[in-house]
Design a protein around this motif. Structure first.
Motif, short mmCIF file in Angstrom:
data_model
loop_
_atom_site.label_atom_id
_atom_site.label_comp_id
_atom_site.label_asym_id
_atom_site.label_seq_id
_atom_site.Cartn_x
_atom_site.Cartn_y
_atom_site.Cartn_z
N ILE A 100 -8.55 3.39 7.27
CA ILE A 100 -7.32 2.65 7.00
C ILE A 100 -7.55 1.20 7.39
O ILE A 100 -7.96 0.91 8.52
CB ILE A 100 -6.13 3.25 7.77
CG1 ILE A 100 -5.84 4.66 7.27
CG2 ILE A 100 -4.91 2.36 7.64
CD1 ILE A 100 -4.70 5.33 7.98
N VAL A 101 -7.27 0.31 6.47
CA VAL A 101 -7.43 -1.13 6.72
C VAL A 101 -6.15 -1.66 7.35
O VAL A 101 -5.06 -1.43 6.86
CB VAL A 101 -7.75 -1.87 5.40
CG1 VAL A 101 -7.83 -3.36 5.64
CG2 VAL A 101 -9.03 -1.34 4.79
N ILE A 102 -6.28 -2.36 8.47
CA ILE A 102 -5.13 -2.93 9.17
C ILE A 102 -4.79 -4.30 8.60
O ILE A 102 -3.64 -4.59 8.30
CB ILE A 102 -5.40 -3.04 10.69
CG1 ILE A 102 -5.71 -1.67 11.29
CG2 ILE A 102 -4.22 -3.70 11.40
CD1 ILE A 102 -4.59 -0.68 11.24
N VAL A 103 -5.82 -5.16 8.45
CA VAL A 103 -5.59 -6.50 7.92
C VAL A 103 -5.13 -6.37 6.47
O VAL A 103 -5.77 -5.74 5.65
CB VAL A 103 -6.87 -7.36 8.02
CG1 VAL A 103 -6.68 -8.70 7.33
CG2 VAL A 103 -7.26 -7.55 9.47
N GLY A 104 -3.97 -6.95 6.17
CA GLY A 104 -3.40 -6.87 4.84
C GLY A 104 -2.49 -5.67 4.63
O GLY A 104 -1.93 -5.50 3.56
N SER A 105 -2.31 -4.86 5.66
CA SER A 105 -1.45 -3.68 5.54
C SER A 105 -0.02 -3.99 5.95
O SER A 105 0.28 -5.06 6.50
CB SER A 105 -1.99 -2.54 6.40
OG SER A 105 -1.71 -2.78 7.76
N LEU A 106 0.87 -3.03 5.74
CA LEU A 106 2.27 -3.16 6.18
C LEU A 106 2.38 -3.25 7.69
O LEU A 106 3.37 -3.76 8.21
CB LEU A 106 3.08 -1.95 5.70
CG LEU A 106 3.28 -1.80 4.20
CD1 LEU A 106 3.99 -0.49 3.90
CD2 LEU A 106 4.07 -2.97 3.65
N TRP A 107 1.38 -2.75 8.41
CA TRP A 107 1.42 -2.75 9.87
C TRP A 107 1.27 -4.16 10.44
O TRP A 107 1.79 -4.46 11.50
CB TRP A 107 0.32 -1.88 10.44
CG TRP A 107 0.54 -0.42 10.25
CD1 TRP A 107 1.68 0.19 9.85
CD2 TRP A 107 -0.41 0.60 10.45
NE1 TRP A 107 1.49 1.54 9.79
CE2 TRP A 107 0.23 1.82 10.16
CE3 TRP A 107 -1.73 0.62 10.86
CZ2 TRP A 107 -0.43 3.04 10.26
CZ3 TRP A 107 -2.38 1.83 10.97
CH2 TRP A 107 -1.73 3.03 10.67
#
Length: 118
Positions: A100-107
């Motif tokens: 799961i990619v964090i950078v660019g995610s809703l998170w």
């Protein structure tokens, strides 16, 4: 992939805490029960809330999780390897990993606001 985000805040240890859910797709021919979800990195920790979820073949289910992000450190662009413990219809328990990619995610938006990463 994050499906939704809920409660949030920064604790005294300097960690931003988000509650939300992950969308999980069962692409197999039989139902599976997601038993647990977890991921650890130097900056991010993901844990399920202890509730199992049965997902039918070809179906999608939301798994409730808590995400903690260490404030003061930039998120890594490398995907976070999330481990899912799943039980198949025949009673076998298997571990499945998914990046799961964090950078660019809703998170990242609420984390950036809570940790003032702007």
């Amino acid at each position: 992939m994050p499906a939704a985000m809920g409660g949030s805040g920064v604790n005294s240890g300097g960690r931003a805490r988000l509650e939300g859910s992950l969308a999980v797709v069962n692409a197999g021919p039989s139902p599976v029960t997601v038993r647990s979800v977890q991921a650890d990195s130097p900056t991010v920790v993901v844990r399920d809330l202890g509730r199992t979820r049965l997902i039918r073949p070809g179906g999608t289910g939301g798994i409730d999780v808590v995400v903690q992000f260490r404030c003061g450190e930039a998120p890594t662009v490398e995907p976070l390897s999330v481990r899912f413990s799943v039980e198949t219809a025949d009673g076998q328990v298997r571990e499945v990993r998914y990046p799961i990619v964090i950078v660019g995610s809703l998170w990242l938006d609420p984390i950036s606001t809570m940790c003032d990463l702007r």
